[in-house]
Design a protein around this motif. Structure first.
Motif: not given
Length: 389
Positions: A25-30, A121-131, A139-143
């Protein structure tokens, strides 16, 4: 977008984590920087420990594995031209499953899609913030469009070259590495395997491995110098060299054919510590690499998923945070044992450029002990089928 866990990487560890969390019952985004076709086109290992088999069953994705995979009760070690069988089931009561990593990934993709999971899929420029705070975001770019995901936790399942470990504060990260002075030349062929179980062969010309993916798909390897080129290895040359390194019976009965894939992979041992940075966790190859000799790569990633999913389920279920705080400690304890076994198997079975005649004799003596002593065989079997989580 808001989710509970942002997972970076849609390989088997990221997908398995997402599936287990979904069932709880835990949400996620891949997020995955490559295309689905690229991910499913990668030919990887196919020996699954009992612990991973059990995890896939519990996650509800084991049906096809049991229908198409091959249960192996043991393996064979070949040296001085003779094969010796290590009986996993008799020595430990456990077995391993031969089922390709690509098929594991496919099963997990099908399960996540059936649940309308958010797989990007094809998520470009993934950056991780404030972890390092209680409110991380990605953040990421798609299309060509910028996107933001706010989350509670980030799981870095994006491999050795991924953004997750690179985002960790480098002054807090310690790495350990051993680079081996050879590689594995591997081919995939649409031929029946030469043996019902894997054959690990030590030979003065170098290591060889006979393995399989299915009843009509075989995977073979020979040890080569790091500076060898794939182009220098015709199929005929490969088969001739493999025959030299295995026992006469296997050499006489092996079915050869054109290769459908041929690559040279370098070998290394690598560990990064710690695996937790605030609310960002490293999982699988993002934190560790093992030489393939002990068949631990995918299995070690799965044990990380076990520790992390257990910690997150405890956190969301009861608010208990001890397992989250101890994730790195718990995972690394098992990682270093698997690293030791893979290092031991690599040193036992390969020919090293700097090795002396004494070193060669020690390898044979060790192999003789392992194959003639129940205690020695049991130690190999226990590690090969997988240490408990």
């Amino acid at each position: 977008m808001r989710t509970q866990v942002a997972i970076i990487g849609a390989g088997p560890s990221g997908l398995l984590l997402s599936q287990i969390l979904h069932n709880a019952g835990i949400d996620s985004v891949v997020l995955e920087r490559k295309s689905l076709d690229y991910v499913l086109g990668r030919i990887r290992a196919g020996v699954l420990e009992q612990g991973l088999v059990d995890m896939l069953d519990a996650a509800g994705v084991g049906e096809r594995m049991h229908g198409e995979g091959f249960v192996h009760d043991g393996t064979e070690l070949c040296f001085d031209g003779t094969r010796h069988r290590i009986d996993f089931k008799a020595l430990t009561g456990k077995t391993v499953m031969v089922y390709g990593q690509t098929e594991v990934t496919r099963d997990l993709v099908d399960a996540r899609r059936a649940a309308d999971a958010q797989l990007v899929y094809e998520a470009e420029g993934v950056e991780l913030h404030d972890f390092d705070t209680t409110k991380p975001w990605v953040t990421y770019r798609k299309d060509g469009v910028e996107h933001r995901i706010d989350c509670d936790f980030i799981a870095g399942c994006d491999g050795y070259h991924g953004v997750s470990r690179a985002s960790a504060p480098q002054d807090s990260l310690k790495t350990f590495e051993r680079v081996y002075p050879f590689g594995w030349l591997g081919i995939l062929s649409e031929t029946p395997p030469v043996s019902d179980e894997l054959i690990y062969a030590r030979h003065e010309r170098g290591f060889a491995l006979c393995s399989m993916r299915s009843a009509m798909l075989s995977r073979y390897y020979v040890q080569v110098p790091l500076d060898d080129k794939v182009e220098a290895w015709s199929d005929a040359r490969f088969w001739d060299e493999l025959r030299r390194r295995i026992d006469d019976k296997a050499a006489d009965t092996i079915v050869t054919g054109p290769s459908i894939e041929k690559t040279i992979a370098p070998l290394r041992s690598f560990v990064a510590e710690p695996m937790k940075f605030g609310r960002m966790f490293l999982v699988g190859d993002a934190a560790h690499i093992v030489p393939p000799t002990g068949a631990k790569g995918l299995n070690l990633a799965a044990s990380d998923v076990h520790y992390l999913s257990s910690a997150l389920i405890a956190h969301y279920g009861s608010g208990e945070g001890e397992l989250i705080e101890r994730y790195s400690e718990n995972a690394l304890r098992r990682i270093w044992k698997a690293e030791r076994f893979s290092w031991w198997m690599t040193n036992l079975m390969h020919t090293f450029p700097e090795a002396s005649c004494f070193d060669a004799r020690m390898q044979v003596a060790e192999l003789d002990y392992v194959t003639s002593s129940r205690a020695g065989a049991a130690a190999l079997a226990e590690n090969y089928v997988g240490l408990p989580y």
